[in-house]
Enzyme design. Sequence first.
Site, short mmCIF file in Angstrom:
data_model
loop_
_atom_site.label_atom_id
_atom_site.label_comp_id
_atom_site.label_asym_id
_atom_site.label_seq_id
_atom_site.Cartn_x
_atom_site.Cartn_y
_atom_site.Cartn_z
N CYS A 23 19.45 22.80 -3.58
CA CYS A 23 19.25 23.39 -2.36
C CYS A 23 20.64 23.78 -1.72
CB CYS A 23 18.35 22.74 -1.15
SG CYS A 23 18.10 23.25 0.34
N PRO A 24 21.23 24.62 -1.47
CA PRO A 24 22.36 25.19 -0.77
C PRO A 24 22.20 25.01 0.56
CG PRO A 24 21.34 27.33 -1.30
CD PRO A 24 20.35 26.32 -2.08
#
Length: 477
Positions: free
Chosen positions: A199-200
């Site tokens: 998850c950025p």
Amino acid sequence: MPPGGGGPMKDCEYSQISTHSSSPMESPHKKKKIAARRKWEVFPGRNKFFCNGRIMMARQTGVFYLTLVLILVTSGLFFAFDCPYLAVKITPAIPAVAGILFFFVMGTLLRTSFSDPGVLPRATPDEAADLERQIGNTEDIANGTSSGGYRPPPRTKEVIINGQTVKLKYCFTCKIFRPPRASHCSLCDNCVERFDHHCPWVGNCVGKRNYRFFYMFILSLSFLTVFIFAFVLTHVILRSQQTGFLNALKDSPASVLEAVVCFFSVWSIVGLSGFHTYLISSNQTTNEDIKGSWSNKRGKENYNPYSYGNIFTNCCVALCGPISPSLIDRRGYIQPDTPQPAAPSNGITMYGATQSQSDMAAATPLLQSEPSLTSDELHLSGKPGLGTPCASLTLGPPTPPASMPNLTEAALADVIPRKDEHMGHQFLTPDEAPSPPRLLAAGSPLAHSRTMHVLGLASQDSLHEDSVRGLVKLSSV
């Protein structure tokens, strides 16, 4: 020595003897103490560490800072411009509830972003070599071949979990067979246990150790976004009833910005929360759902072996179960490699040899004049391989053969080598040994001439003194 302990021995000073042998090129007075390094300083993955390894994040953290800015700015504007009016007009509980949600969102976000998601340690070189050796032996037995060339290990290995066949994939980067539900993250370059996704927005992978915090983060953020959006609209409506809609927008421009940000973000956040609620209730991961690992399309008997068959139990296991400890020990100290004592190898120096190499050298002593075998010769029939122990050879004087034909003068000159041709030899091999005394007739002219010739050569080469001494005895007979 006097009984009082006095005398010359009382004034003697003893210096500590160092058992560590320094190298010839290194002076013992110029040695510097090397500070112990922690494991996070030499971590092989693409991660960033802060606070002496306490904080672990992915290398790409730009989107994470954007998430922080959006949450902090939106919440700050709401507390500064909307909460004072709402606390007076409606109830003071509105700022209190918003404050609780805000701190819960920030706590779960930082906990998700700064923690180890469940990174699996990579195999050491010895472990990787041993695993590949075992795989190679298994393949040779299965195929009925014994090829000595390198063969890459297979990609999968099958195990049975709750009656369902699960494939374990081999990671060529980490040199391990990944456990069930683990996967290799290409961005962080790590194998993560129970890998969900990278998850950025949180700047980290989501795995076994931080998935519950990620779910609580998006769930609480959904409540906070809906809460702020609802009460911002309430604030604008109340003001528009008093001064008109346009005047209300002019009096509180911050409310307009909050409403726009919440409107475009609430759909994705609420949708993501609902999706992960479904995954938790069925005990799946995002990676498994996207790949369709347990989809019914692949077969009638293809079911999820990790599900407990109960939604409540699946949720309790995912959200309330114990958190497994970190496996990488990123704040631990690197233990210096302890040098293993090398076994005697008949003059062959071994630098940096491991214990297994030392044992192999002790089991297979070599002569200095023995030629080295190539890799092709090691696998020929009739020759021992690396796994076959060699018989011990004694470095004593050479034993002459039982019988030899009569030698001519030229042959005897070849048997006794010259000094310039065998300067490096320290002993004679059986092929180079002189003929026994009994082969030459005693008192014959040929024996006498051979003896004189040998004595002339012996004055030039002192290494063959023992061999010439036998011939001198022959002449005396």
